[in-house]
Design an enzyme around this catalytic site. Structure first.
Site, PDB file in Angstrom:
ATOM      1  N   ASN A  88       1.393  -1.145   0.082  1.00 27.74           N
ATOM      2  CA  ASN A  88       0.286  -0.279   0.259  1.00 27.74           C
ATOM      3  C   ASN A  88       1.038   1.403  -0.054  1.00 27.74           C
ATOM      4  O   ASN A  88       0.035   2.230  -0.586  1.00 27.74           O
ATOM      5  CB  ASN A  88      -1.182   0.208   1.233  1.00 27.74           C
ATOM      6  CG  ASN A  88      -1.747   1.417   1.475  1.00 27.74           C
ATOM      7  OD1 ASN A  88      -2.648   1.676   1.034  1.00 27.74           O
ATOM      8  ND2 ASN A  88      -1.142   2.046   2.782  1.00 27.74           N
ATOM      9  N   TYR A 153       3.012   9.458 -11.320  1.00 28.31           N
ATOM     10  CA  TYR A 153       2.073   9.414 -10.504  1.00 28.31           C
ATOM     11  C   TYR A 153       0.866   8.070 -10.967  1.00 28.31           C
ATOM     12  O   TYR A 153       0.914   7.420 -10.631  1.00 28.31           O
ATOM     13  CB  TYR A 153       1.453  10.093  -9.996  1.00 28.31           C
ATOM     14  CG  TYR A 153      -0.449   9.747  -8.488  1.00 28.31           C
ATOM     15  CD1 TYR A 153       0.482   8.510  -7.769  1.00 28.31           C
ATOM     16  CD2 TYR A 153      -1.494   8.992  -8.500  1.00 28.31           C
ATOM     17  CE1 TYR A 153      -0.277   8.295  -6.838  1.00 28.31           C
ATOM     18  CE2 TYR A 153      -1.924   9.157  -7.705  1.00 28.31           C
ATOM     19  CZ  TYR A 153      -1.382   8.382  -6.342  1.00 28.31           C
ATOM     20  OH  TYR A 153      -2.510   7.527  -5.876  1.00 28.31           O
ATOM     21  N   LYS A 157       0.836   3.737 -11.682  1.00 27.61           N
ATOM     22  CA  LYS A 157      -0.649   3.179 -10.809  1.00 27.61           C
ATOM     23  C   LYS A 157      -0.856   2.527 -11.970  1.00 27.61           C
ATOM     24  O   LYS A 157      -1.748   1.278 -12.086  1.00 27.61           O
ATOM     25  CB  LYS A 157      -1.605   3.768 -10.212  1.00 27.61           C
ATOM     26  CG  LYS A 157      -1.217   4.556  -9.008  1.00 27.61           C
ATOM     27  CD  LYS A 157      -0.852   4.193  -8.080  1.00 27.61           C
ATOM     28  CE  LYS A 157      -0.852   4.293  -6.836  1.00 27.61           C
ATOM     29  NZ  LYS A 157      -0.340   3.683  -5.537  1.00 27.61           N
TER      30      LYS A 157
HETATM   31  P1  NAD Z   1      -1.023   8.794   2.930  1.00 26.61           P
HETATM   32  O1  NAD Z   1       0.376   9.459   2.236  1.00 26.61           O
HETATM   33  O2  NAD Z   1      -1.556   9.506   4.306  1.00 26.61           O
HETATM   34  O3  NAD Z   1       0.323   7.177   3.634  1.00 26.61           O
HETATM   35  C1  NAD Z   1       0.937   6.914   3.071  1.00 26.61           C
HETATM   36  C2  NAD Z   1       2.076   5.461   2.966  1.00 26.61           C
HETATM   37  O4  NAD Z   1       3.358   5.253   2.496  1.00 26.61           O
HETATM   38  C3  NAD Z   1       2.307   5.825   5.164  1.00 26.61           C
HETATM   39  O5  NAD Z   1       2.418   5.136   5.608  1.00 26.61           O
HETATM   40  C4  NAD Z   1       3.677   6.228   4.769  1.00 26.61           C
HETATM   41  O6  NAD Z   1       4.366   6.080   5.741  1.00 26.61           O
HETATM   42  C5  NAD Z   1       4.033   5.640   3.729  1.00 26.61           C
HETATM   43  N1  NAD Z   1       5.573   5.591   2.970  1.00 26.61           N
HETATM   44  C6  NAD Z   1       5.645   7.087   2.024  1.00 26.61           C
HETATM   45  N2  NAD Z   1       6.597   7.177   1.876  1.00 26.61           N
HETATM   46  C7  NAD Z   1       7.295   6.096   1.979  1.00 26.61           C
HETATM   47  C8  NAD Z   1       8.903   5.188   1.383  1.00 26.61           C
HETATM   48  N3  NAD Z   1       9.966   5.997   1.135  1.00 26.61           N
HETATM   49  N4  NAD Z   1       8.825   4.274   2.654  1.00 26.61           N
HETATM   50  C9  NAD Z   1       8.139   3.303   2.726  1.00 26.61           C
HETATM   51  N5  NAD Z   1       6.922   3.783   3.181  1.00 26.61           N
HETATM   52  C10 NAD Z   1       6.321   5.259   2.542  1.00 26.61           C
HETATM   53  O7  NAD Z   1      -1.336   8.459   1.969  1.00 26.61           O
HETATM   54  P2  NAD Z   1      -3.060   7.639   1.685  1.00 26.61           P
HETATM   55  O8  NAD Z   1      -3.124   8.714   0.894  1.00 26.61           O
HETATM   56  O9  NAD Z   1      -2.898   6.532   2.992  1.00 26.61           O
HETATM   57  O10 NAD Z   1      -1.967   6.322   0.222  1.00 26.61           O
HETATM   58  C11 NAD Z   1      -2.151   4.966   0.017  1.00 26.61           C
HETATM   59  C12 NAD Z   1      -2.183   4.412  -0.665  1.00 26.61           C
HETATM   60  O11 NAD Z   1      -3.317   4.780  -1.466  1.00 26.61           O
HETATM   61  C13 NAD Z   1      -1.045   4.830  -1.746  1.00 26.61           C
HETATM   62  O12 NAD Z   1      -0.556   4.213  -2.624  1.00 26.61           O
HETATM   63  C14 NAD Z   1      -1.472   6.429  -2.824  1.00 26.61           C
HETATM   64  O13 NAD Z   1      -0.668   6.512  -3.987  1.00 26.61           O
HETATM   65  C15 NAD Z   1      -3.191   5.186  -2.921  1.00 26.61           C
HETATM   66  N6  NAD Z   1      -4.235   5.742  -2.894  1.00 26.61           N
HETATM   67  C16 NAD Z   1      -4.610   7.482  -2.187  1.00 26.61           C
HETATM   68  C17 NAD Z   1      -5.481   8.171  -2.836  1.00 26.61           C
HETATM   69  C18 NAD Z   1      -6.162   9.021  -1.778  1.00 26.61           C
HETATM   70  O14 NAD Z   1      -6.319   9.918  -2.377  1.00 26.61           O
HETATM   71  N7  NAD Z   1      -5.438   9.119  -0.678  1.00 26.61           N
HETATM   72  C19 NAD Z   1      -6.125   7.658  -3.772  1.00 26.61           C
HETATM   73  C20 NAD Z   1      -5.656   6.628  -4.319  1.00 26.61           C
HETATM   74  C21 NAD Z   1      -5.007   5.835  -4.289  1.00 26.61           C
END
Ligand code: NAD
Length: 245
Positions: A88, A153, A157
Protein backbone atom coordinates in the site's frame (compact mmCIF):
# COMPACT_ATOMS: atom_id res chain seq x y z
CA UNK A 1 -13.20 -12.86 8.43
CA UNK A 2 -9.40 -13.14 8.77
CA UNK A 3 -9.05 -15.44 11.76
CA UNK A 4 -5.63 -17.18 11.95
CA UNK A 5 -4.26 -15.09 9.07
CA UNK A 6 -1.00 -13.16 9.26
CA UNK A 7 -0.97 -9.93 7.25
CA UNK A 8 1.72 -7.40 6.37
CA UNK A 9 0.56 -3.90 5.41
CA UNK A 10 3.15 -1.54 3.89
CA UNK A 11 2.47 2.17 4.35
CA UNK A 12 0.49 1.11 7.41
CA UNK A 13 1.31 4.10 9.60
CA UNK A 14 -1.41 6.49 8.43
CA UNK A 15 -4.21 7.09 5.95
CA UNK A 16 -5.56 4.14 3.99
CA UNK A 17 -2.89 1.72 5.27
CA UNK A 18 -3.58 2.48 8.93
CA UNK A 19 -7.30 1.90 8.34
CA UNK A 20 -6.53 -1.43 6.65
CA UNK A 21 -4.53 -2.39 9.75
CA UNK A 22 -7.50 -1.50 12.01
CA UNK A 23 -10.00 -3.32 9.81
CA UNK A 24 -7.88 -6.47 9.55
CA UNK A 25 -7.32 -6.48 13.32
CA UNK A 26 -11.07 -6.11 13.96
CA UNK A 27 -11.43 -9.22 11.82
CA UNK A 28 -8.94 -11.14 13.95
CA UNK A 29 -5.84 -11.16 11.73
CA UNK A 30 -2.34 -10.80 13.15
CA UNK A 31 -1.08 -7.60 11.50
CA UNK A 32 2.44 -6.32 11.01
CA UNK A 33 2.66 -2.77 9.70
CA UNK A 34 5.53 -1.27 7.72
CA UNK A 35 6.35 2.44 7.61
CA UNK A 36 9.14 4.60 6.26
CA UNK A 37 10.58 5.77 9.59
CA UNK A 38 11.03 4.47 13.13
CA UNK A 39 9.16 7.50 14.59
CA UNK A 40 6.07 7.11 12.40
CA UNK A 41 5.97 3.35 13.01
CA UNK A 42 6.23 3.87 16.79
CA UNK A 43 3.55 6.58 16.69
CA UNK A 44 1.15 4.31 14.79
CA UNK A 45 1.78 1.43 17.22
CA UNK A 46 1.23 3.72 20.23
CA UNK A 47 -1.93 5.29 18.77
CA UNK A 48 -3.38 1.87 17.94
CA UNK A 49 -2.50 0.59 21.44
CA UNK A 50 -4.61 3.44 22.89
CA UNK A 51 -7.53 2.02 20.87
CA UNK A 52 -6.80 -1.43 22.31
CA UNK A 53 -5.22 -2.69 19.07
CA UNK A 54 -1.87 -4.47 19.38
CA UNK A 55 0.39 -4.66 16.32
CA UNK A 56 4.09 -4.90 15.54
CA UNK A 57 5.89 -2.64 13.12
CA UNK A 58 9.00 -2.52 10.97
CA UNK A 59 10.59 0.15 8.79
CA UNK A 60 12.69 -1.60 6.15
CA UNK A 61 13.90 0.44 3.19
CA UNK A 62 11.48 -0.84 0.54
CA UNK A 63 14.13 -0.34 -2.11
CA UNK A 64 16.75 -2.40 -0.31
CA UNK A 65 16.21 -6.08 -1.24
CA UNK A 66 18.63 -7.32 1.44
CA UNK A 67 16.81 -5.47 4.24
CA UNK A 68 13.42 -6.67 2.98
CA UNK A 69 14.59 -10.29 2.79
CA UNK A 70 15.78 -10.15 6.42
CA UNK A 71 12.56 -8.61 7.71
CA UNK A 72 10.28 -10.98 5.77
CA UNK A 73 12.25 -14.02 6.99
CA UNK A 74 12.06 -12.73 10.56
CA UNK A 75 8.28 -12.23 10.34
CA UNK A 76 7.70 -15.63 8.79
CA UNK A 77 9.84 -17.28 11.48
CA UNK A 78 8.06 -15.42 14.28
CA UNK A 79 4.44 -15.75 13.06
CA UNK A 80 4.72 -19.09 11.26
CA UNK A 81 3.36 -17.80 7.94
CA UNK A 82 2.59 -14.74 5.85
CA UNK A 83 -0.93 -15.18 4.47
CA UNK A 84 -1.74 -11.68 3.23
CA UNK A 85 0.54 -9.00 1.81
CA UNK A 86 -0.87 -5.51 1.24
CA UNK A 87 1.46 -3.38 -0.87
CA UNK A 88 0.00 0.00 0.00
CA UNK A 89 2.92 2.42 0.52
CA UNK A 90 2.89 5.12 -2.11
CA UNK A 91 3.59 8.75 -2.93
CA UNK A 92 1.82 11.02 -5.39
CA UNK A 93 2.79 13.90 -7.66
CA UNK A 94 1.02 16.87 -9.17
CA UNK A 95 3.64 19.01 -10.98
CA UNK A 96 3.53 19.68 -14.71
CA UNK A 97 6.02 17.65 -16.75
CA UNK A 98 8.33 20.64 -17.41
CA UNK A 99 8.71 21.15 -13.65
CA UNK A 100 9.23 17.47 -12.83
CA UNK A 101 12.82 16.26 -12.55
CA UNK A 102 13.93 12.85 -13.74
CA UNK A 103 14.84 12.09 -10.14
CA UNK A 104 11.29 12.87 -8.94
CA UNK A 105 9.87 10.62 -11.65
CA UNK A 106 12.26 7.88 -10.61
CA UNK A 107 11.39 8.24 -6.90
CA UNK A 108 7.71 7.68 -7.62
CA UNK A 109 8.41 4.62 -9.74
CA UNK A 110 10.80 3.28 -7.07
CA UNK A 111 8.27 3.37 -4.23
CA UNK A 112 5.00 2.84 -6.11
CA UNK A 113 6.23 0.05 -8.40
CA UNK A 114 9.70 -1.33 -7.65
CA UNK A 115 9.03 -1.61 -3.90
CA UNK A 116 5.98 -3.78 -4.64
CA UNK A 117 8.20 -6.04 -6.73
CA UNK A 118 10.85 -6.14 -3.97
CA UNK A 119 8.51 -7.06 -1.11
CA UNK A 120 6.34 -9.44 -3.15
CA UNK A 121 9.41 -11.33 -4.41
CA UNK A 122 10.45 -12.15 -0.83
CA UNK A 123 6.94 -13.10 0.35
CA UNK A 124 5.97 -15.34 -2.59
CA UNK A 125 8.28 -18.30 -1.73
CA UNK A 126 6.64 -18.59 1.73
CA UNK A 127 3.15 -18.43 0.20
CA UNK A 128 4.13 -21.00 -2.44
CA UNK A 129 5.35 -23.38 0.27
CA UNK A 130 1.97 -23.08 1.95
CA UNK A 131 0.13 -23.27 -1.38
CA UNK A 132 -2.01 -20.31 -0.41
CA UNK A 133 -1.80 -16.55 -0.10
CA UNK A 134 -3.32 -13.22 -0.97
CA UNK A 135 -1.42 -10.26 -2.41
CA UNK A 136 -3.24 -6.94 -2.61
CA UNK A 137 -1.87 -3.77 -4.18
CA UNK A 138 -3.09 -0.21 -3.83
CA UNK A 139 -3.69 1.23 -7.26
CA UNK A 140 -5.72 4.39 -7.95
CA UNK A 141 -8.58 5.64 -10.07
CA UNK A 142 -5.90 7.54 -12.05
CA UNK A 143 -4.72 4.14 -13.30
CA UNK A 144 -7.73 4.16 -15.59
CA UNK A 145 -7.64 7.53 -17.34
CA UNK A 146 -4.52 9.34 -16.02
CA UNK A 147 -4.57 12.82 -14.46
CA UNK A 148 -4.01 16.35 -15.80
CA UNK A 149 -0.59 16.84 -14.12
CA UNK A 150 1.93 14.80 -12.15
CA UNK A 151 2.46 12.19 -14.86
CA UNK A 152 4.69 9.93 -12.73
CA UNK A 153 1.81 9.04 -10.41
CA UNK A 154 -0.66 7.61 -12.94
CA UNK A 155 2.24 6.02 -14.81
CA UNK A 156 3.20 4.16 -11.63
CA UNK A 157 -0.39 3.05 -10.96
CA UNK A 158 -0.87 1.76 -14.53
CA UNK A 159 2.24 -0.33 -13.77
CA UNK A 160 0.68 -1.54 -10.51
CA UNK A 161 -2.32 -2.79 -12.50
CA UNK A 162 -0.03 -4.57 -14.97
CA UNK A 163 1.94 -6.19 -12.17
CA UNK A 164 -1.30 -7.25 -10.45
CA UNK A 165 -2.86 -8.84 -13.53
CA UNK A 166 0.37 -10.59 -14.55
CA UNK A 167 1.20 -11.97 -11.12
CA UNK A 168 -2.38 -13.19 -10.73
CA UNK A 169 -1.80 -15.39 -13.76
CA UNK A 170 1.70 -16.44 -12.72
CA UNK A 171 0.75 -17.40 -9.16
CA UNK A 172 -2.73 -18.86 -9.64
CA UNK A 173 -1.44 -22.43 -9.83
CA UNK A 174 0.03 -21.95 -6.33
CA UNK A 175 -3.36 -20.82 -5.04
CA UNK A 176 -2.09 -17.28 -4.51
CA UNK A 177 -4.62 -14.60 -5.43
CA UNK A 178 -3.41 -11.18 -6.57
CA UNK A 179 -5.77 -8.21 -6.79
CA UNK A 180 -5.66 -4.42 -6.53
CA UNK A 181 -7.97 -1.81 -5.08
CA UNK A 182 -8.20 1.44 -7.04
CA UNK A 183 -9.38 4.15 -4.63
CA UNK A 184 -10.83 7.42 -5.76
CA UNK A 185 -10.04 10.63 -3.87
CA UNK A 186 -9.77 9.57 -0.24
CA UNK A 187 -9.67 11.65 2.91
CA UNK A 188 -5.96 11.20 3.91
CA UNK A 189 -2.78 13.32 4.32
CA UNK A 190 -1.92 12.59 0.69
CA UNK A 191 -5.02 14.47 -0.45
CA UNK A 192 -4.63 17.22 2.19
CA UNK A 193 -1.28 18.04 0.52
CA UNK A 194 -2.84 18.62 -2.92
CA UNK A 195 -3.97 22.12 -3.96
CA UNK A 196 -7.67 22.95 -3.42
CA UNK A 197 -7.91 24.04 -7.08
CA UNK A 198 -7.08 20.46 -8.04
CA UNK A 199 -9.38 18.66 -5.57
CA UNK A 200 -12.58 20.74 -5.52
CA UNK A 201 -13.44 20.44 -9.22
CA UNK A 202 -12.77 16.70 -8.95
CA UNK A 203 -15.22 16.26 -6.05
CA UNK A 204 -17.94 17.91 -8.17
CA UNK A 205 -17.55 15.13 -10.73
CA UNK A 206 -18.03 12.25 -8.25
CA UNK A 207 -21.49 10.70 -8.80
CA UNK A 208 -21.76 9.64 -5.13
CA UNK A 209 -21.16 13.30 -4.22
CA UNK A 210 -18.34 12.90 -1.69
CA UNK A 211 -14.75 11.81 -1.36
CA UNK A 212 -14.00 8.38 0.06
CA UNK A 213 -13.18 7.73 3.69
CA UNK A 214 -10.27 5.38 4.53
CA UNK A 215 -12.81 2.85 5.87
CA UNK A 216 -14.56 2.73 2.48
CA UNK A 217 -11.28 1.61 0.96
CA UNK A 218 -10.20 -0.69 3.83
CA UNK A 219 -13.48 -2.61 3.55
CA UNK A 220 -12.66 -3.48 -0.08
CA UNK A 221 -9.25 -4.77 1.05
CA UNK A 222 -10.96 -6.83 3.74
CA UNK A 223 -13.29 -8.44 1.22
CA UNK A 224 -10.47 -9.25 -1.23
CA UNK A 225 -8.25 -10.58 1.58
CA UNK A 226 -11.00 -12.87 2.88
CA UNK A 227 -12.25 -16.22 1.65
CA UNK A 228 -15.38 -14.46 0.37
CA UNK A 229 -13.17 -13.51 -2.60
CA UNK A 230 -11.82 -17.03 -3.09
CA UNK A 231 -12.55 -17.07 -6.84
CA UNK A 232 -11.41 -13.49 -7.52
CA UNK A 233 -7.92 -12.86 -8.86
CA UNK A 234 -6.36 -10.43 -11.34
CA UNK A 235 -8.99 -7.81 -10.63
CA UNK A 236 -8.59 -4.04 -10.18
CA UNK A 237 -11.50 -3.13 -7.92
CA UNK A 238 -12.56 0.52 -8.24
CA UNK A 239 -13.72 2.08 -4.97
CA UNK A 240 -14.33 5.64 -6.09
CA UNK A 241 -18.02 6.57 -6.00
CA UNK A 242 -18.03 6.03 -9.80
CA UNK A 243 -15.57 8.92 -10.25
CA UNK A 244 -13.65 7.00 -12.90
CA UNK A 245 -16.43 7.03 -15.47
P1 NAD B 1 -0.52 8.72 3.08
O1 NAD B 1 0.46 9.74 2.59
O2 NAD B 1 -1.49 9.11 4.15
O3 NAD B 1 0.26 7.40 3.57
C1 NAD B 1 1.30 6.87 2.80
C2 NAD B 1 1.93 5.70 3.49
O4 NAD B 1 3.05 5.30 2.70
C3 NAD B 1 2.45 6.02 4.88
O5 NAD B 1 2.15 4.95 5.76
C4 NAD B 1 3.96 6.11 4.69
O6 NAD B 1 4.69 5.61 5.79
C5 NAD B 1 4.21 5.23 3.49
N1 NAD B 1 5.37 5.71 2.77
C6 NAD B 1 5.53 6.92 2.17
N2 NAD B 1 6.77 7.01 1.67
C7 NAD B 1 7.40 5.86 1.97
C8 NAD B 1 8.71 5.34 1.72
N3 NAD B 1 9.62 6.04 1.07
N4 NAD B 1 9.00 4.10 2.18
C9 NAD B 1 8.10 3.36 2.83
N5 NAD B 1 6.83 3.78 3.09
C10 NAD B 1 6.51 5.01 2.66
O7 NAD B 1 -1.25 8.22 1.79
P2 NAD B 1 -2.63 7.44 1.53
O8 NAD B 1 -3.55 8.41 0.91
O9 NAD B 1 -3.04 6.66 2.70
O10 NAD B 1 -2.13 6.48 0.35
C11 NAD B 1 -1.94 5.10 0.51
C12 NAD B 1 -1.98 4.47 -0.86
O11 NAD B 1 -3.24 4.77 -1.47
C13 NAD B 1 -0.93 4.97 -1.83
O12 NAD B 1 -0.44 3.88 -2.59
C14 NAD B 1 -1.69 5.93 -2.71
O13 NAD B 1 -1.11 6.07 -3.98
C15 NAD B 1 -3.04 5.27 -2.77
N6 NAD B 1 -4.15 6.15 -3.14
C16 NAD B 1 -4.52 7.18 -2.34
C17 NAD B 1 -5.59 7.97 -2.73
C18 NAD B 1 -6.04 9.13 -1.91
O14 NAD B 1 -6.88 9.90 -2.42
N7 NAD B 1 -5.60 9.30 -0.69
C19 NAD B 1 -6.28 7.70 -3.92
C20 NAD B 1 -5.88 6.63 -4.70
C21 NAD B 1 -4.81 5.85 -4.29
Amino acid sequence: MLKNKVAIVTGGTRGIGLEIVRTFKENHAEVILFGSKEESVNKAITDLAKEGIKVEGYYPDLNNPTEIKQVIEEINEKYGSIDILVNNAGISANKKIEETTAEEFENIMSLNVKAIFNVTKEVVPFMKNKKSGVILNTSSMVSIYGQPSGVGYPTSKFAVNGLTKSLARELASSNIRVNAVAPGITNTDMVAKLPKEMIEPLIKTIPLGRIGEPRDIANAFLFLASDLASYITGVILSVDGAARS
